[in-house]
Design an enzyme around this catalytic site. Structure first.
Site, mmCIF file in Angstrom:
data_model
loop_
_atom_site.group_PDB
_atom_site.id
_atom_site.type_symbol
_atom_site.label_atom_id
_atom_site.label_comp_id
_atom_site.label_asym_id
_atom_site.label_seq_id
_atom_site.Cartn_x
_atom_site.Cartn_y
_atom_site.Cartn_z
ATOM 1 C CG HIS A 102 -1.866 1.103 1.313
ATOM 2 N ND1 HIS A 102 -1.879 2.013 2.341
ATOM 3 C CD2 HIS A 102 -2.863 1.468 0.477
ATOM 4 C CE1 HIS A 102 -2.852 2.876 2.141
ATOM 5 N NE2 HIS A 102 -3.469 2.576 1.010
ATOM 6 C CG HIS A 128 -3.325 9.223 -0.011
ATOM 7 N ND1 HIS A 128 -4.022 9.973 0.909
ATOM 8 C CD2 HIS A 128 -4.084 8.127 -0.235
ATOM 9 C CE1 HIS A 128 -5.143 9.365 1.225
ATOM 10 N NE2 HIS A 128 -5.214 8.230 0.549
HETATM 11 O O1 G3P Z 1 -6.339 1.265 -3.004
HETATM 12 C C1 G3P Z 1 -6.532 0.953 -1.665
HETATM 13 C C2 G3P Z 1 -6.393 2.154 -0.776
HETATM 14 O O2 G3P Z 1 -5.226 2.833 -1.134
HETATM 15 C C3 G3P Z 1 -7.567 3.088 -0.852
HETATM 16 O O3 G3P Z 1 -7.523 4.108 0.079
HETATM 17 O O4 G3P Z 1 -7.103 6.393 0.811
HETATM 18 O O5 G3P Z 1 -5.318 4.677 1.057
HETATM 19 O O6 G3P Z 1 -5.900 5.554 -1.192
HETATM 20 P P1 G3P Z 1 -6.406 5.225 0.183
HETATM 21 MG MG MG Z 2 -4.653 4.350 -2.487
#
Ligand code: G3P
Ligand code: MG
Length: 255
Positions: free
Chosen positions: A15, A57
């Protein structure tokens, strides 16, 4: 019924890269994820004021750089001057916000065919044609077959899928849905990417029985990683790809 000769393993997607080890969504975070043997890397794509695609992000640069303000209001040159590493640890001082091209190049040169989960972020800003622009870069690097395009914004995913049927799309969602495989099929999505607290073992099995993959985000605690691997989810999206790789052993295929 289990056929012991056919084993499958829950895949591990890092992630924002190996975000527990290096500043999220930076080249070091992706390099560490690949070093840890992650099956895939997840990252977030946005657009600068001058139309360049970058990997970050939040809507603003405040949390993950030494700058401030909206991503969409800064040029690539502005953003490249920022330090996106010091906030995490001094050893990463001077690390930049990467362009999408840099991340794609890193993946293309990886020692194994690492998968890409390219998440389209829109936030406060309806970035024009972000889905098409991003896909065009993926194709330029020959990574179409290794890329899953996901988003919480499903309209752009539908537009992309209609225009480029070979693009694999995945639908992100936060809260519990009823029979979500029907919606996945409606949008011709190969996968659902739910928040990990919004799905049960039973629902995961039902979704998979309908031919739709399930990759849950963001699973970091050891007991949660064990549980989702035991439940046979297709992938966990995690900031601890090393731990997940160690915990998610191959298991017999379900028939
Ligand atoms: O793609 C999974 C996750 O990254 C979605 O949430 O806010 O971490 O981008 P976020
Ligand atoms: Mg994400």
């Amino acid at each position: 019924m289990f056929d012991a000769s056919q084993k499958v393993r829950t895949q591990v997607y890092a992630h924002r890269g190996f975000a527990a080890r290096a500043p999220e969504n930076t080249l070091p975070a992706f390099a560490f994820a690949i070093e840890a043997g992650a099956d895939g890397i997840e990252f977030d794509v946005q657009m600068t004021a001058d139309g360049e695609l970058i990997v970050i992000h939040d809507d603003t640069v405040d949390r993950t750089t030494d700058g401030s303000g909206q991503v969409a209001q800064q040029t690539l040159r502005d953003l490249r001057r920022l330090d996106a590493g010091s906030w995490f640890a001094p050893e990463f001082a001077g690390v930049s916000v990467p362009t999408l091209d840099e991340v794609l190049m890193l993946a293309a040169e990886a020692p194994y065919p690492v998968m890409l989960n390219l998440e389209l972020k829109y936030g406060d800003t309806p970035y024009p044609a972000l889905e098409f622009r991003a896909w065009e870069r993926v194709i330029a690097y020959g990574l179409g077959a290794r890329t899953i395009v996901s988003s919480f914004y499903h309209e752009p995913l539908r537009r992309l899928k209609r225009a480029q049927p070979e693009a694999e799309i995945a639908l992100l969602y936060q809260d519990g849905l009823v029979d979500p495989w029907l919606y996945a099929r409606y949008l011709d999505a190969g996968a659902l990417h739910p928040y990990y607290k919004s799905v049960t073992a039973e629902q995961i099995a039902q979704i998979q029985q309908q031919g739709v993959k399930v990759r849950v985000y963001t699973v970091n605690a050891e007991d949660d990683l064990r549980r989702f691997c035991r439940w046979g989810v297709d992938a966990v999206i995690t900031e601890h790809p090393d731990l997940a790789r160690a915990l998610c052993a191959p298991r017999p295929r379900r028939h």
